[in-house]
Design a protein around this motif. Structure first.
Motif, PDB file in Angstrom:
ATOM      1  N   ILE A  31      50.267-106.842  14.107  1.00 57.99           N
ATOM      2  CA  ILE A  31      49.200-106.803  13.097  1.00 57.99           C
ATOM      3  C   ILE A  31      49.520-105.772  12.021  1.00 57.99           C
ATOM      4  CG2 ILE A  31      46.760-106.333  12.680  1.00 57.99           C
ATOM      5  CD1 ILE A  31      46.217-107.298  15.556  1.00 57.99           C
ATOM      6  N   PHE A  32      50.000-104.601  12.437  1.00 58.83           N
ATOM      7  CA  PHE A  32      50.324-103.550  11.469  1.00 58.83           C
ATOM      8  C   PHE A  32      51.430-104.003  10.522  1.00 58.83           C
ATOM      9  CE2 PHE A  32      52.752 -99.770  10.172  1.00 58.83           C
ATOM     10  CZ  PHE A  32      51.750 -99.061   9.522  1.00 58.83           C
ATOM     11  N   SER A  33      52.420-104.706  11.039  1.00 54.76           N
ATOM     12  CA  SER A  33      53.525-105.178  10.203  1.00 54.76           C
ATOM     13  C   SER A  33      53.013-106.064   9.070  1.00 54.76           C
ATOM     14  CB  SER A  33      54.540-105.949  11.054  1.00 54.76           C
ATOM     15  OG  SER A  33      55.133-105.119  12.026  1.00 54.76           O
ATOM     16  N   PHE A  34      52.110-106.993   9.390  1.00 55.76           N
ATOM     17  CA  PHE A  34      51.599-107.903   8.357  1.00 55.76           C
ATOM     18  C   PHE A  34      50.558-107.240   7.470  1.00 55.76           C
ATOM     19  CE2 PHE A  34      53.854-111.092  10.683  1.00 55.76           C
ATOM     20  CZ  PHE A  34      54.207-112.000   9.701  1.00 55.76           C
ATOM     21  N   PHE A  35      49.824-106.277   8.005  1.00 51.43           N
ATOM     22  CA  PHE A  35      48.892-105.530   7.162  1.00 51.43           C
ATOM     23  C   PHE A  35      49.667-104.792   6.067  1.00 51.43           C
ATOM     24  CE2 PHE A  35      46.363-101.677   6.223  1.00 51.43           C
ATOM     25  CZ  PHE A  35      45.221-102.299   5.737  1.00 51.43           C
ATOM     26  N   MET A  36      50.781-104.161   6.439  1.00 49.40           N
ATOM     27  CA  MET A  36      51.608-103.466   5.450  1.00 49.40           C
ATOM     28  C   MET A  36      52.239-104.456   4.475  1.00 49.40           C
ATOM     29  SD  MET A  36      51.093-100.378   5.994  1.00 49.40           S
ATOM     30  CE  MET A  36      52.206 -99.851   4.688  1.00 49.40           C
ATOM     31  N   LEU A  37      52.642-105.640   4.962  1.00 55.08           N
ATOM     32  CA  LEU A  37      53.189-106.665   4.077  1.00 55.08           C
ATOM     33  C   LEU A  37      52.160-107.072   3.028  1.00 55.08           C
ATOM     34  CD1 LEU A  37      55.335-108.774   3.280  1.00 55.08           C
ATOM     35  CD2 LEU A  37      54.337-110.296   5.002  1.00 55.08           C
ATOM     36  N   TYR A 381      61.838-105.676  25.634  1.00 50.33           N
ATOM     37  CA  TYR A 381      60.705-105.316  24.781  1.00 50.33           C
ATOM     38  C   TYR A 381      61.175-104.733  23.445  1.00 50.33           C
ATOM     39  CZ  TYR A 381      56.139-103.936  23.187  1.00 50.33           C
ATOM     40  OH  TYR A 381      54.999-103.821  22.438  1.00 50.33           O
ATOM     41  N   SER A 382      62.288-104.002  23.458  1.00 49.58           N
ATOM     42  CA  SER A 382      62.839-103.483  22.199  1.00 49.58           C
ATOM     43  C   SER A 382      63.272-104.625  21.293  1.00 49.58           C
ATOM     44  CB  SER A 382      64.032-102.560  22.485  1.00 49.58           C
ATOM     45  OG  SER A 382      63.634-101.424  23.204  1.00 49.58           O
ATOM     46  N   LEU A 383      63.900-105.652  21.873  1.00 47.47           N
ATOM     47  CA  LEU A 383      64.253-106.836  21.092  1.00 47.47           C
ATOM     48  C   LEU A 383      62.988-107.516  20.559  1.00 47.47           C
ATOM     49  CD1 LEU A 383      67.078-108.381  23.335  1.00 47.47           C
ATOM     50  CD2 LEU A 383      67.365-107.204  21.147  1.00 47.47           C
ATOM     51  N   LEU A 384      61.954-107.509  21.364  1.00 45.96           N
ATOM     52  CA  LEU A 384      60.683-108.099  20.952  1.00 45.96           C
ATOM     53  C   LEU A 384      60.076-107.323  19.778  1.00 45.96           C
ATOM     54  CD1 LEU A 384      58.671-110.358  21.806  1.00 45.96           C
ATOM     55  CD2 LEU A 384      57.441-108.585  23.063  1.00 45.96           C
ATOM     56  N   VAL A 385      60.157-105.999  19.819  1.00 46.52           N
ATOM     57  CA  VAL A 385      59.664-105.185  18.702  1.00 46.52           C
ATOM     58  C   VAL A 385      60.448-105.525  17.433  1.00 46.52           C
ATOM     59  CG1 VAL A 385      59.483-102.840  17.778  1.00 46.52           C
ATOM     60  CG2 VAL A 385      58.808-103.299  20.138  1.00 46.52           C
ATOM     61  N   GLU A 386      61.781-105.675  17.578  1.00 46.54           N
ATOM     62  CA  GLU A 386      62.612-106.083  16.446  1.00 46.54           C
ATOM     63  C   GLU A 386      62.112-107.412  15.886  1.00 46.54           C
ATOM     64  OE1 GLU A 386      66.437-104.785  14.660  1.00 46.54           O
ATOM     65  OE2 GLU A 386      65.949-104.244  16.709  1.00 46.54           O
ATOM     66  N   PHE A 387      61.834-108.347  16.776  1.00 43.21           N
ATOM     67  CA  PHE A 387      61.320-109.655  16.371  1.00 43.21           C
ATOM     68  C   PHE A 387      59.981-109.524  15.651  1.00 43.21           C
ATOM     69  CE2 PHE A 387      57.943-112.497  17.933  1.00 43.21           C
ATOM     70  CZ  PHE A 387      58.257-113.661  17.242  1.00 43.21           C
ATOM     71  N   MET A 388      59.045-108.709  16.193  1.00 44.01           N
ATOM     72  CA  MET A 388      57.701-108.601  15.613  1.00 44.01           C
ATOM     73  C   MET A 388      57.712-107.901  14.263  1.00 44.01           C
ATOM     74  SD  MET A 388      55.183-107.866  18.881  1.00 44.01           S
ATOM     75  CE  MET A 388      56.126-106.473  19.524  1.00 44.01           C
ATOM     76  N   VAL A 389      58.489-106.842  14.127  1.00 45.56           N
ATOM     77  CA  VAL A 389      58.548-106.113  12.856  1.00 45.56           C
ATOM     78  C   VAL A 389      59.198-106.972  11.777  1.00 45.56           C
ATOM     79  CG1 VAL A 389      59.580-104.122  11.677  1.00 45.56           C
ATOM     80  CG2 VAL A 389      58.548-103.824  13.938  1.00 45.56           C
ATOM     81  N   LEU A 390      60.293-107.641  12.127  1.00 48.97           N
ATOM     82  CA  LEU A 390      61.029-108.425  11.137  1.00 48.97           C
ATOM     83  C   LEU A 390      60.422-109.802  10.885  1.00 48.97           C
ATOM     84  CD1 LEU A 390      64.696-107.462  12.058  1.00 48.97           C
ATOM     85  CD2 LEU A 390      63.293-106.614  10.182  1.00 48.97           C
ATOM     86  N   TYR A 391      59.370-110.154  11.626  1.00 47.06           N
ATOM     87  CA  TYR A 391      58.704-111.442  11.406  1.00 47.06           C
ATOM     88  C   TYR A 391      58.081-111.508  10.010  1.00 47.06           C
ATOM     89  CZ  TYR A 391      56.896-115.799  13.427  1.00 47.06           C
ATOM     90  OH  TYR A 391      56.661-117.117  13.740  1.00 47.06           O
ATOM     91  N   VAL A 392      57.874-110.358   9.367  1.00 46.27           N
ATOM     92  CA  VAL A 392      57.344-110.348   8.005  1.00 46.27           C
ATOM     93  C   VAL A 392      58.354-110.905   7.010  1.00 46.27           C
ATOM     94  CG1 VAL A 392      55.812-108.395   8.452  1.00 46.27           C
ATOM     95  CG2 VAL A 392      58.105-107.966   7.550  1.00 46.27           C
TER      96      VAL A 392
END
Length: 422
Positions: A31-37, A381-392
């Motif tokens: 959610i934070f990633s897309f809020f910042m986007l 989970y680290s790979l998942l964080v990479e996926f979630m942040v870069l999903y923007v």
């Protein structure tokens, strides 16, 4: 409608922060990633064009659906294991596992680094002869990478190991106070960049650094570690800025600074999404192949399959069709948010269903990390964080090397807890 979408995502973030105190929980990260986007796009700096309203609607529906998937899994998990919800991450199991397997990891990381050195050899020669990074990136790729064998080694061995090495090496440096794995990973990152001139490996590195900091904040509060982190962050920013300047070469049309280029790189994905939704709407749905294209592409690279061939055509358009995002920007093609892939899977229904599934998977992996506290789940989970942040900007599940890294982690890295004192 745009303001409503921003308020909606902001409220989701506030509610979730109140419910989930850990900043690295899947819902908070996504959610934070897309809020910042959204905020970046609405600033409209450097003459950035205004994004299509439909981009905000699709992203808001997708983010909300992702959160629903997370909340659903959290509810089911809490009903079965109420005591595990509030588990804290420990560092000693991961630390001891790395120490126990250090020689094996060194060999693996060195092999990946060596492959990247050979893969980057022709690119390095081109740069030494006076060629620019910009021309190498956008004009010379086919001429510089003619070896199918080296390309295969890069895609299926070096790059996947690179993705796995990022969380391990950053953890090893910041928490374990060991430098060897980290230095090899830095070299691999450097040659990965040199091989094609794309700055994305440096972005991967930065995301891994930040995610490790957030996940293990309580273990890096002493002054020496904070200084080490500050130096790393400043170093990454300086290198990115230098590379942005040097990459232009004789290309007079690209006068963007690093900050301006980064802003276009991220915020432009909203404009690109709106531009390409109409084209994707006219095509047959991919039913999951779009979002998980990286897994299907592995099959397609070895066996000709018609329905994957069609998906390949659509994915190629999504990634490579060129638009402009601002009057001063020569072209833009990469960032499009991961939601265009799920939109290609089934239009709005695809965005909703795929996002719920991704949210549920993310929450399951997060709970597995809290329960098991092992290296395997830390990497996943680290790979998942990479996926979630870069999903923007993109869907990492459509990247073959990233998906191979997930496969390697699941099947090759053990889940046994090791309790040893070092």
């Amino acid at each position: 409608m745009v303001n409503f979408c921003i308020i909606m995502i902001g409220l989701l973030l506030i509610i979730n922060l109140l419910v989930h105190q850990k900043i690295y929980s899947p819902t908070n990260v996504f959610i934070f990633s897309f809020f910042m986007l959204f905020i970046f796009e609405r600033l409209k700096l450097y003459g950035l064009y205004e994004a299509n309203e439909r981009s905000y609607i699709v992203c808001t529906i997708g983010v909300t659906s992702f959160a629903i998937g997370c909340w659903l899994m959290a509810f089911l998990h809490h009903a079965q294991y109420p005591e595990d919800i509030d588990s804290e991450l420990a560092d000693f199991v991961i630390k001891n596992t790395i120490n126990q397997n250090r020689k094996l990891l060194l060999i693996l990381f060195i092999v990946a680094c060596a492959i990247e050195i050979f893969y980057a050899k022709d690119s390095f020669s081109y740069l030494r002869s006076g060629g620019s990074l910009y021309d190498m990136r956008y004009l010379m790729q086919d001429e510089l990478h003619t070896s199918k064998f080296l390309s295969t080694l890069h895609v299926y061995i070096a790059a996947p190991v690179f993705f796995i090495s990022l969380p391990i090496s950053v953890f090893d440096l910041l928490i374990n106070n060991k430098k060897s794995l980290f230095l090899i990973t830095v070299l691999t990152t450097t040659f990965y960049f040199i091989s094609n001139g794309a700055r994305i490996p440096l972005i991967y590195f930065a995301v891994a650094l930040f995610s490790t900091i957030f996940m293990f904040t309580k273990y890096i509060k002493n002054k020496n570690k904070l200084m080490k982190i500050a130096i790393l962050l400043v170093g990454v920013l300086i290198i990115l800025n230098l590379l942005t300047s040097s990459r232009k070469g004789n290309n007079v049309t690209d006068s963007n600074s690093f900050i301006q280029g980064f802003y276009y790189y991220v915020a432009g994905s909203m404009i690109n999404l709106g531009e390409k939704i109409d084209f994707v709407s006219y095509h047959t749905s991919l039913y999951g192949i779009g979002t998980f294209y990286g897994f299907f592409a592995i099959i397609y690279n070895f066996f000709e399959v018609s329905f994957i061939n069609y998906a390949s055509y659509l994915m190629d358009y999504i990634q490579n069709d060129v638009i402009t995002v601002a009057p001063s920007d020569p072209f833009y093609n990469f960032g499009v948010t991961g939601f265009l892939n799920s939109y290609a899977d089934g239009k709005i229904i695809g965005v909703i269903s795929i996002s719920i599934i991704l949210g549920a998977i993310s929450q399951i992996i997060y709970f597995k990390l809290l329960q098991r506290q092992t290296l395997k789940w830390y990497i996943l989970y680290s790979l998942l964080v990479e996926f979630m942040v870069l999903y923007v900007i993109t869907d990492m599940f459509s990247n073959i090397s990233f998906t191979v890294a997930i496969i390697y982690t699941i099947f090759l890295i053990g889940d046994r807890k090791i309790y040893l004192d070092y």
